[in-house]
Write a protein that holds these residues in place. Structure first.
Motif, PDB file in Angstrom:
ATOM      1  N   MET A  84       8.171  11.076   4.649  1.00 30.89           N
ATOM      2  CA  MET A  84       9.384  10.951   3.428  1.00 30.89           C
ATOM      3  C   MET A  84       9.624  12.428   2.687  1.00 30.89           C
ATOM      4  O   MET A  84       8.601  13.311   2.962  1.00 30.89           O
ATOM      5  CB  MET A  84       8.850   9.873   2.485  1.00 30.89           C
ATOM      6  CG  MET A  84       7.590  10.303   1.616  1.00 30.89           C
ATOM      7  SD  MET A  84       7.288   9.117   0.221  1.00 30.89           S
ATOM      8  CE  MET A  84       6.524   7.943   1.269  1.00 30.89           C
ATOM      9  N   SER A  85      10.494  12.498   2.147  1.00 28.60           N
ATOM     10  CA  SER A  85      11.038  13.530   1.174  1.00 28.60           C
ATOM     11  C   SER A  85      11.094  12.821   0.041  1.00 28.60           C
ATOM     12  O   SER A  85      11.670  11.689  -0.296  1.00 28.60           O
ATOM     13  CB  SER A  85      12.463  14.130   1.929  1.00 28.60           C
ATOM     14  OG  SER A  85      12.344  14.865   3.196  1.00 28.60           O
ATOM     15  N   GLY A  86      10.853  13.735  -1.011  1.00 25.84           N
ATOM     16  CA  GLY A  86      10.958  13.230  -2.443  1.00 25.84           C
ATOM     17  C   GLY A  86       9.714  12.320  -2.784  1.00 25.84           C
ATOM     18  O   GLY A  86       8.565  12.429  -2.236  1.00 25.84           O
ATOM     19  N   ALA A  87       9.943  11.419  -3.193  1.00 28.67           N
ATOM     20  CA  ALA A  87       8.736  10.389  -4.016  1.00 28.67           C
ATOM     21  C   ALA A  87       8.857   9.091  -3.651  1.00 28.67           C
ATOM     22  O   ALA A  87      10.067   8.627  -3.415  1.00 28.67           O
ATOM     23  CB  ALA A  87       8.618  10.509  -5.638  1.00 28.67           C
ATOM     24  N   VAL A 146       5.106  -3.795 -15.709  1.00 26.12           N
ATOM     25  CA  VAL A 146       5.520  -2.774 -14.808  1.00 26.12           C
ATOM     26  C   VAL A 146       6.754  -2.976 -14.372  1.00 26.12           C
ATOM     27  O   VAL A 146       7.085  -3.882 -13.503  1.00 26.12           O
ATOM     28  CB  VAL A 146       4.424  -2.559 -13.842  1.00 26.12           C
ATOM     29  CG1 VAL A 146       4.737  -1.284 -12.759  1.00 26.12           C
ATOM     30  CG2 VAL A 146       3.010  -2.332 -14.457  1.00 26.12           C
ATOM     31  N   ARG A 147       7.760  -1.906 -14.520  1.00 28.77           N
ATOM     32  CA  ARG A 147       9.117  -1.858 -13.913  1.00 28.77           C
ATOM     33  C   ARG A 147       9.111  -0.846 -12.693  1.00 28.77           C
ATOM     34  O   ARG A 147       9.941  -1.107 -11.720  1.00 28.77           O
ATOM     35  CB  ARG A 147       9.904  -1.601 -14.940  1.00 28.77           C
ATOM     36  CG  ARG A 147      10.316  -2.372 -16.128  1.00 28.77           C
ATOM     37  CD  ARG A 147      10.801  -1.888 -17.462  1.00 28.77           C
ATOM     38  NE  ARG A 147      12.332  -1.712 -17.001  1.00 28.77           N
ATOM     39  CZ  ARG A 147      13.254  -1.748 -17.846  1.00 28.77           C
ATOM     40  NH1 ARG A 147      13.140  -2.363 -19.300  1.00 28.77           N
ATOM     41  NH2 ARG A 147      14.488  -1.444 -17.674  1.00 28.77           N
ATOM     42  N   ALA A 148       8.092   0.077 -12.610  1.00 34.94           N
ATOM     43  CA  ALA A 148       8.215   0.829 -11.451  1.00 34.94           C
ATOM     44  C   ALA A 148       7.040   1.751 -11.441  1.00 34.94           C
ATOM     45  O   ALA A 148       6.628   1.911 -12.527  1.00 34.94           O
ATOM     46  CB  ALA A 148       9.369   1.760 -11.424  1.00 34.94           C
ATOM     47  N   CYS A 149       6.515   2.084 -10.367  1.00 30.25           N
ATOM     48  CA  CYS A 149       5.330   2.890 -10.511  1.00 30.25           C
ATOM     49  C   CYS A 149       5.423   3.847  -9.084  1.00 30.25           C
ATOM     50  O   CYS A 149       5.347   3.339  -7.854  1.00 30.25           O
ATOM     51  CB  CYS A 149       3.776   2.051 -10.384  1.00 30.25           C
ATOM     52  SG  CYS A 149       2.401   3.412 -10.384  1.00 30.25           S
ATOM     53  N   ALA A 150       5.474   5.158  -9.162  1.00 28.99           N
ATOM     54  CA  ALA A 150       5.538   6.073  -8.319  1.00 28.99           C
ATOM     55  C   ALA A 150       4.228   6.405  -7.663  1.00 28.99           C
ATOM     56  O   ALA A 150       3.149   6.173  -8.047  1.00 28.99           O
ATOM     57  CB  ALA A 150       6.179   7.436  -8.683  1.00 28.99           C
ATOM     58  N   VAL A 151       4.191   6.631  -6.259  1.00 27.54           N
ATOM     59  CA  VAL A 151       3.144   7.091  -5.689  1.00 27.54           C
ATOM     60  C   VAL A 151       2.725   8.138  -5.503  1.00 27.54           C
ATOM     61  O   VAL A 151       3.656   9.196  -5.453  1.00 27.54           O
ATOM     62  CB  VAL A 151       3.368   6.324  -4.223  1.00 27.54           C
ATOM     63  CG1 VAL A 151       2.061   6.424  -3.285  1.00 27.54           C
ATOM     64  CG2 VAL A 151       3.721   4.769  -4.045  1.00 27.54           C
ATOM     65  N   CYS A 152       1.367   8.622  -5.626  1.00 23.47           N
ATOM     66  CA  CYS A 152       1.155  10.070  -5.808  1.00 23.47           C
ATOM     67  C   CYS A 152       0.037  10.563  -4.897  1.00 23.47           C
ATOM     68  O   CYS A 152      -0.699   9.510  -4.370  1.00 23.47           O
ATOM     69  CB  CYS A 152       0.536  10.268  -7.293  1.00 23.47           C
ATOM     70  SG  CYS A 152       0.045  12.038  -7.403  1.00 23.47           S
ATOM     71  N   ASN A 192       0.634  -0.289   0.886  1.00 27.18           N
ATOM     72  CA  ASN A 192      -0.214   0.330   2.047  1.00 27.18           C
ATOM     73  C   ASN A 192       0.647   1.229   2.801  1.00 27.18           C
ATOM     74  O   ASN A 192       0.253   2.095   3.377  1.00 27.18           O
ATOM     75  CB  ASN A 192      -0.796  -0.622   2.802  1.00 27.18           C
ATOM     76  CG  ASN A 192      -2.388  -1.118   1.986  1.00 27.18           C
ATOM     77  OD1 ASN A 192      -2.956  -0.387   1.452  1.00 27.18           O
ATOM     78  ND2 ASN A 192      -2.233  -2.542   1.810  1.00 27.18           N
ATOM     79  N   GLU A 193       2.108   0.605   3.144  1.00 28.09           N
ATOM     80  CA  GLU A 193       2.929   1.164   3.892  1.00 28.09           C
ATOM     81  C   GLU A 193       3.464   2.368   3.262  1.00 28.09           C
ATOM     82  O   GLU A 193       3.570   3.522   3.800  1.00 28.09           O
ATOM     83  CB  GLU A 193       4.156   0.317   3.873  1.00 28.09           C
ATOM     84  CG  GLU A 193       5.224   0.824   4.926  1.00 28.09           C
ATOM     85  CD  GLU A 193       6.620   0.111   5.029  1.00 28.09           C
ATOM     86  OE1 GLU A 193       7.484   0.620   5.491  1.00 28.09           O
ATOM     87  OE2 GLU A 193       6.167  -1.262   4.851  1.00 28.09           O
ATOM     88  N   ALA A 194       3.727   2.583   1.732  1.00 24.90           N
ATOM     89  CA  ALA A 194       4.097   3.729   1.213  1.00 24.90           C
ATOM     90  C   ALA A 194       3.020   4.872   1.280  1.00 24.90           C
ATOM     91  O   ALA A 194       3.390   6.030   1.323  1.00 24.90           O
ATOM     92  CB  ALA A 194       4.391   3.377  -0.200  1.00 24.90           C
ATOM     93  N   LEU A 195       1.806   4.267   1.152  1.00 23.24           N
ATOM     94  CA  LEU A 195       0.737   5.384   1.080  1.00 23.24           C
ATOM     95  C   LEU A 195       0.470   6.040   2.527  1.00 23.24           C
ATOM     96  O   LEU A 195       0.242   7.090   2.584  1.00 23.24           O
ATOM     97  CB  LEU A 195      -0.739   4.788   0.726  1.00 23.24           C
ATOM     98  CG  LEU A 195      -0.849   4.372  -0.725  1.00 23.24           C
ATOM     99  CD1 LEU A 195      -2.157   3.466  -0.933  1.00 23.24           C
ATOM    100  CD2 LEU A 195      -1.063   5.681  -1.476  1.00 23.24           C
ATOM    101  N   ASP A 196       0.782   5.322   3.511  1.00 23.38           N
ATOM    102  CA  ASP A 196       0.827   5.806   4.853  1.00 23.38           C
ATOM    103  C   ASP A 196       1.794   6.469   5.064  1.00 23.38           C
ATOM    104  O   ASP A 196       1.734   7.803   5.953  1.00 23.38           O
ATOM    105  CB  ASP A 196       0.802   4.435   5.729  1.00 23.38           C
ATOM    106  CG  ASP A 196       0.092   4.817   7.137  1.00 23.38           C
ATOM    107  OD1 ASP A 196      -1.153   5.373   7.329  1.00 23.38           O
ATOM    108  OD2 ASP A 196       0.813   4.519   8.357  1.00 23.38           O
ATOM    109  N   ASP A 197       2.979   6.242   4.769  1.00 22.60           N
ATOM    110  CA  ASP A 197       4.023   7.256   5.004  1.00 22.60           C
ATOM    111  C   ASP A 197       3.943   8.343   4.521  1.00 22.60           C
ATOM    112  O   ASP A 197       4.300   9.682   4.902  1.00 22.60           O
ATOM    113  CB  ASP A 197       5.609   6.501   4.324  1.00 22.60           C
ATOM    114  CG  ASP A 197       5.873   5.736   5.339  1.00 22.60           C
ATOM    115  OD1 ASP A 197       5.454   5.317   6.437  1.00 22.60           O
ATOM    116  OD2 ASP A 197       6.790   4.622   4.889  1.00 22.60           O
TER     117      ASP A 197
END
Length: 331
Positions: A322-325, A32-38, A311-316
Motif C-alpha cells: 500500500m501507499s499512504g496509510a 471509535v469512528r476510525a483507527c489508522a494502522v501503524c 489482519n488483512e490491513a496488517l499483512d498489506d
C-alpha cells in the motif's frame, strides 16, 4: 462491543465480543469512528516489542466521538459529549519524574502506551485518559485525521529533531513520510525520497508528495543532504544515510523498532555528523502539529478497511502492498 484482540504475539488478531469498557476518573469513553494502522502495531503483533499487556486490543491512532467523560475529583470535564477527539500512542505518564518535570514526558520510565499497555482502537469503543486526547481540527474528516495521530506526530517530531536542515532525505516512503514531506515542503525545505530498489510505485508516490528526486534506498542522491529521516525499520539504512549527509548533518531514526544496525567505518560518522533516535511523542508535539496541519494543509492518502479486516490491513502493511496509510472503520 466487538474488538480485534491479540491473544499471543506472532498470531492473528481474533474478532471477539467483549463487555463495553467503562471510564474511570479522568477518562473518556469513545465511540471509535476510525483507527489508522501503524507499523508499531505490526511490531507489537509480530512480537518485536517486548511484554505487551495481553490479551490486547491494538491501535493507537484513534479518532473517536466522546460518549462520556468522568472528570477527576475537583476538576471539570475537558470535552463535551459528541466532541471528536484523537488518541495517540502516548496514553499516560506519571507527571512527577525528572523527565516529566523537564517537559520530556515521552521518556517517562512509567509511561503507558495506547494499543500496547492500554487497550486501543481496533474496536467499536475505547477508553482513554482525557489529558492525552487532542481535539481534532475542523476540516479533517475521520479518515483523514486518524493517520495524523502517530504517522503525522512522529514525522513532525523527527523533522524537528533534524533542526533547520534544508535538504531532507526521507527513507521509507510510507504513512509518516508522506505526511512529513508535505510539512517540509510547506516550510521551504527540499525533499529527496528513498524507496525499496525496484519499487516504482513508491518512487512515483514520493514524487507526488513533493519530493524533487526519488531513488533506491542505497543510491546516492544528486546532492549532499543536510539531514536524513529514516522511517523504514531497516538498520542497514543507517550507514547509507550517514554516507548521504554532509559534514555536520543529522540522521534521525523515527521508528520505535529497527533491525540491527550493521557495523560501519567511523569515517562516515566523523565530521560532526549526528545520529539520533526519536522516542514516542509529547503532548506539546501533538498540539503544535495539529495546529500546523490545517495551515499546510496536510493531505492524507488512506486505504480503508472494515474493522473485521484488520489482519488483512496488517499483512498489506507488512508486505509493502500500500501507499499512504491504512485506516480501520468500525461498522
Amino acid at each position: 462491543m466487538r474488538a480485534l484482540v491479540l491473544r499471543a504475539p506472532k498470531s492473528p488478531l481474533v474478532l471477539e465480543d467483549r463487555p463495553a469498557p467503562r471510564p474511570g476518573p479522568g477518562e473518556v469513553l469513545l465511540r471509535v469512528r476510525a483507527c489508522a494502522v501503524c507499523r508499531t502495531d505490526l511490531h507489537v503483533v509480530d512480537g518485536e516489542l517486548p511484554d505487551p499487556r495481553l490479551p490486547l486490543v491494538p491501535g493507537h491512532q484513534i479518532v473517536g466521538e466522546v460518549l462520556e467523560e468522568v472528570p477527576p475529583p475537583g476538576d471539570g470535564p475537558r470535552f463535551a459529549r459528541g466532541a471528536r477527539v484523537g488518541v495517540p500512542w502516548l496514553g499516560w505518564t506519571c507527571g512527577v519524574c525528572a523527565y516529566c518535570r523537564a517537559g520530556r514526558e515521552n521518556l517517562c520510565d512509567r509511561a503507558r502506551f495506547t494499543g500496547y499497555q492500554i487497550d486501543g482502537g481496533y474496536a467499536e469503543l475505547a477508553v482513554a485518559d482525557a489529558r492525552f486526547c487532542f481535539p481534532i481540527p475542523d476540516g479533517f474528516p475521520d479518515l483523514s485525521a486518524a493517520p495524523l495521530l502517530c504517522a503525522g506526530l512522529i514525522g513532525y517530531r523527527t523533522l524537528r529533531l533534524a533542526g533547520d536542515a534544508e535538504r531532507i532525505g526521507i527513507y521509507g516512503f510510507g504513512a509518516a513520510a508522506h505526511l512529513v514531506a508535505q510539512v517540509a515542503r510547506f516550510e521551504g525545505r527540499r525533499v529527496f525520497g528513498f524507496v525499496r530498489p525496484g519499487d516504482d510505485a513508491a518512487r512515483a508516490f514520493a514524487l507526488s508528495m513533493g519530493a524533487e528526486w526519488a531513488g533506491a534506498s542505497f543510491e546516492a542522491p544528486p546532492e549532499e543532504l543536510d539531514a536524513a529521516l529514516i522511517f523504514a525499520p531497516a538498520g542497514e539504512l543507517v550507514p547509507a544515510a550517514l554516507r548521504a549527509v554532509r559534514k555536520g548533518g543529522a540522521v534521525v531514526c523515527g521508528g520505535i523498532h529497527m533491525s540491527d544496525i550493521p557495523s560501519f567505518p567511523y569515517s562516515i560518522l566523523w565530521g560532526e555528523r549526528v545520529l539520533r533516535s526519536v522516542a514516542n511523542l509529547t503532548r506539546r508535539d501533538g498540539e503544535e502539529f495539529l495546529a500546523l496541519a490545517p495551515r499546510v494543509p496536510v493531505r492524507t492518502e488512506v486505504n480503508v478497511y472494515p474493522l473485521a479486516a484488520a489482519n488483512e490491513a496488517l499483512d498489506d502493511l507488512r508486505n509493502g502492498r500500500m501507499s499512504g496509510a491504512a485506516v480501520l472503520v468500525p461498522p
